[in-house]
Design a protein around this motif. Structure first.
Motif, mmCIF file in Angstrom:
data_model
loop_
_atom_site.group_PDB
_atom_site.id
_atom_site.type_symbol
_atom_site.label_atom_id
_atom_site.label_comp_id
_atom_site.label_asym_id
_atom_site.label_seq_id
_atom_site.Cartn_x
_atom_site.Cartn_y
_atom_site.Cartn_z
ATOM 1 N N ILE A 1 -50.294 100.878 8.160
ATOM 2 C CA ILE A 1 -50.826 100.162 9.319
ATOM 3 C C ILE A 1 -51.330 101.215 10.296
ATOM 4 N N ALA A 2 -52.627 101.211 10.585
ATOM 5 C CA ALA A 2 -53.248 102.255 11.395
ATOM 6 C C ALA A 2 -53.645 101.705 12.756
ATOM 7 N N PHE A 3 -53.101 102.317 13.815
ATOM 8 C CA PHE A 3 -53.421 101.941 15.188
ATOM 9 C C PHE A 3 -54.404 102.951 15.773
ATOM 10 N N ALA A 4 -55.398 102.429 16.492
ATOM 11 C CA ALA A 4 -56.460 103.267 17.040
ATOM 12 C C ALA A 4 -55.965 104.022 18.261
ATOM 13 N N GLY A 5 -55.943 105.353 18.135
ATOM 14 C CA GLY A 5 -55.581 106.192 19.266
ATOM 15 C C GLY A 5 -56.420 107.446 19.325
ATOM 16 N N GLY A 6 -57.495 107.477 18.521
ATOM 17 C CA GLY A 6 -58.367 108.644 18.492
ATOM 18 C C GLY A 6 -59.682 108.376 19.190
ATOM 19 N N SER A 7 -60.692 109.169 18.845
ATOM 20 C CA SER A 7 -61.983 109.058 19.508
ATOM 21 C C SER A 7 -62.924 108.086 18.803
ATOM 22 N N LEU A 8 -62.870 108.016 17.472
ATOM 23 C CA LEU A 8 -63.782 107.141 16.733
ATOM 24 C C LEU A 8 -63.059 105.892 16.221
ATOM 25 N N GLY A 9 -62.004 106.069 15.464
ATOM 26 C CA GLY A 9 -61.221 104.932 14.996
ATOM 27 C C GLY A 9 -61.909 104.072 13.975
ATOM 28 N N PHE A 10 -62.647 104.687 13.044
ATOM 29 C CA PHE A 10 -63.347 103.898 12.035
ATOM 30 C C PHE A 10 -62.360 103.271 11.047
ATOM 31 N N LEU A 11 -61.256 103.961 10.777
ATOM 32 C CA LEU A 11 -60.292 103.486 9.789
ATOM 33 C C LEU A 11 -59.039 102.915 10.435
ATOM 34 N N THR A 12 -59.062 102.729 11.746
ATOM 35 C CA THR A 12 -57.878 102.241 12.461
ATOM 36 C C THR A 12 -58.217 100.927 13.157
ATOM 37 N N PRO A 13 -58.035 99.792 12.500
ATOM 38 C CA PRO A 13 -58.516 98.519 13.051
ATOM 39 C C PRO A 13 -57.614 97.904 14.120
ATOM 40 N N PHE A 14 -56.363 98.338 14.213
ATOM 41 C CA PHE A 14 -55.422 97.679 15.123
ATOM 42 C C PHE A 14 -55.398 98.378 16.487
ATOM 43 N N PRO A 15 -55.534 97.641 17.583
ATOM 44 C CA PRO A 15 -55.438 98.245 18.916
ATOM 45 C C PRO A 15 -54.015 98.741 19.189
ATOM 46 N N MET A 16 -53.928 99.895 19.808
ATOM 47 C CA MET A 16 -52.619 100.486 20.058
ATOM 48 C C MET A 16 -51.808 99.654 21.043
ATOM 49 N N ILE A 17 -52.476 98.977 21.957
ATOM 50 C CA ILE A 17 -51.771 98.214 22.976
ATOM 51 C C ILE A 17 -51.052 97.002 22.380
ATOM 52 N N ASP A 18 -51.495 96.527 21.209
ATOM 53 C CA ASP A 18 -50.899 95.347 20.584
ATOM 54 C C ASP A 18 -49.938 95.708 19.465
ATOM 55 N N TRP A 19 -49.301 96.865 19.565
ATOM 56 C CA TRP A 19 -48.499 97.342 18.438
ATOM 57 C C TRP A 19 -47.319 96.421 18.118
ATOM 58 N N MET A 20 -46.671 95.849 19.121
ATOM 59 C CA MET A 20 -45.498 95.021 18.836
ATOM 60 C C MET A 20 -45.897 93.711 18.154
ATOM 61 N N ASP A 21 -46.959 93.076 18.631
ATOM 62 C CA ASP A 21 -47.429 91.849 17.989
ATOM 63 C C ASP A 21 -47.856 92.107 16.549
ATOM 64 N N THR A 22 -48.373 93.315 16.292
ATOM 65 C CA THR A 22 -48.813 93.651 14.942
ATOM 66 C C THR A 22 -47.638 93.920 14.018
ATOM 67 N N LEU A 23 -46.639 94.649 14.493
ATOM 68 C CA LEU A 23 -45.515 95.046 13.638
ATOM 69 C C LEU A 23 -44.462 93.958 13.486
ATOM 70 N N LEU A 24 -44.425 93.014 14.431
ATOM 71 C CA LEU A 24 -43.380 91.990 14.401
ATOM 72 C C LEU A 24 -43.325 91.217 13.081
ATOM 73 N N PRO A 25 -44.465 90.748 12.526
ATOM 74 C CA PRO A 25 -44.381 90.003 11.254
ATOM 75 C C PRO A 25 -43.870 90.845 10.090
ATOM 76 N N PHE A 26 -43.993 92.174 10.181
ATOM 77 C CA PHE A 26 -43.580 93.036 9.078
ATOM 78 C C PHE A 26 -42.121 93.468 9.193
ATOM 79 N N ILE A 27 -41.700 93.824 10.401
ATOM 80 C CA ILE A 27 -40.403 94.471 10.582
ATOM 81 C C ILE A 27 -39.425 93.604 11.356
#
Length: 450
Positions: free
Chosen positions: A225-251
């Protein structure tokens, strides 16, 4: 381990999503065996797991054309992921704050957090380890070859008593769960078998961070699961600010394990063959076993620091196809088609298209255009004995790995271990969002109506 494929068992094994037999890490840091997962298809009858894996078209005289695609690949853990590896871009205060929150929350859900060795030392308040390096040699100021007597610039003297700056700046244990530092785990590079110990990789940073994380796994790799925290973020589709909503269904401790859609990104394996000195009897296919490096973006054969153009023989499936004369040759994956290959004039390829892109770098020819080969192709690149350059460099994902001399060759083929990245919406939607947002593809003012 234990990936299961109810439709095609053999195909599942070759997909690279199989962890194989599960076992703990070798240095016994308390990390238990990883959670197995399986690939899901529409044949399994899951309403929320719709996958277009095959289609048949009836042709003339009753012949049928069967096509298979992995555009929509779904996977599902058998139980909650237990061992979560956190990989982040160092030196960014916002990323470190996010990483602290992630680590604390994952620990509160009963999962084990794995971090880089130096980061764990900072978490535990230990000395930061830095690899020893030899003193910098004196720099030459002339153009003479070899060991001449011309004056040289003195080497910079580094003080051994200086304090090592903490690269991560993790901070104190304030705000972290009690006993977190003792429960946190790491690995020993080159010794621990991460593919048998990690259930999920959480990456916070840019595309380079994801490439670095992929380089930790020379074999099968768990989902990322890749969170965008760099300059381009071509391979990181998930916004870093929404990390908990993203990880909650998995963990999340109270969540139900559900199938997730992943993009199985092709990777390359590479073998090297050294010269036997016989120009006439060279035949591809005699390379050494693959080196333990997987290329996510590209393998680049280039002239390095030499001022001469390189001369390279290119073979495909043991057949000579062309001679490259220029600055180099890029062998790119579909994921790497939007990286260096794109800058060199290569075409963009959807990550689900099983192809190998050959893109020349500054060819001394007006007719040398990039080509796309099937994923079954084996590409051999050789430095002929008649080449002017005495050595050629080979870079994997932007890092020089190997030096080739006259008569040496490399062999590049598709690895059976892809990189499974979790999709935000779907493979195609995520890809076009990156192409349009990060690269501004086909951006222009709309023509007015007549």
């Amino acid at each position: 381990g234990g990936l299961e494929d109810g439709a095609e068992p053999d195909a599942a094994a070759s997909s690279g999503l199989d962890h194989g037999e599960e076992s703990p890490v070798s240095d016994a840091r308390g990390v238990e065996r990883c959670v197995s997962f399986k690939r899901q298809f529409s044949e399994d009858g899951l309403q929320d797991c719709k996958s277009r894996t095959s289609s048949a078209a009836t042709m003339h005289a009753g012949l049928k054309l069967l096509t298979i695609t992995q555009e929509n690949t779904w996977m599902k853990w058998h139980s909650k992921p237990r061992n979560i590896m956190l990989v982040a871009k160092p030196g960014d205060p916002e990323i470190i704050r996010t990483l602290r929150g992630m680590a604390a929350w994952i620990d509160s859900q009963g999962a084990t957090v794995l971090v880089e060795p130096n980061l764990l030392r900072e978490i535990r308040g230990e000395a930061w380890a830095e690899p020893e390096s030899d003193p910098a040699p004196c720099m030459k100021l002339c153009w003479c070859a070899g060991n001449c007597s011309c004056p040289r610039m003195p080497a910079i003297q580094r003080s051994t008593s200086r304090l090592i700056t903490k690269r991560w700046s993790w901070g104190t244990s304030e705000g972290l769960p009690q006993g977190f530092a003792a429960r946190c785990r790491t690995w020993t590079p080159g010794q621990d078998d991460l593919q048998k110990s990690v259930d999920l990789v959480v990456c916070v940073g840019g595309d380079g961070t994801l490439c670095w994380a992929a380089g930790l796994f020379s074999g099968a790799m768990p989902p990322v699961i890749a969170f965008a925290g760099g300059s381009l973020g071509f391979l990181t589709p998930f916004p870093m600010i929404d990390w908990m909503d993203t990880l909650l269904p998995f963990i999340g401790a109270n969540e139900i394990v559900r199938p997730v859609q992943v993009a199985c990104r092709m990777r390359f394996q590479m073998s090297v063959s050294r010269s036997s000195g016989d120009e006439d009897n060279f035949r591809p296919g005699k390379a050494m076993p693959p080196i333990p490096v997987q290329a996510l973006n590209e393998v680049l054969v280039h002239r390095g620091s030499s001022g001469n153009l390189v001369k390279l023989e290119v073979w495909v499936n043991q057949r000579p196809v062309t001679m490259v004369q220029g600055d180099g040759l890029i062998i790119a994956t579909p994921t790497g088609s939007t990286a260096y290959s794109l800058s060199a004039g290569g075409t963009m390829v959807h990550p689900s298209v099983p192809g190998i892109i050959l893109t020349p770098v500054c060819p001394h020819s007006l007719s040398f255009r990039p080509v796309v080969l099937p994923d079954s192709a084996v590409v051999t690149v050789r430095v002929p004995l008649s080449a002017r350059s005495s050595k050629v460099m080979v870079a994997v994902d932007g890092k020089d790995r190997i030096e080739l001399k006259r008569g040496d060759s490399i062999e590049v083929a598709v690895s059976k271990y892809p990189l499974p990245t979790v999709c935000k919406t779907s493979v195609t939607d995520d890809w076009f969002l990156s192409v349009n947002g990060a690269l501004q593809w086909n951006l222009r003012l709309e023509q007015k109506g007549s």
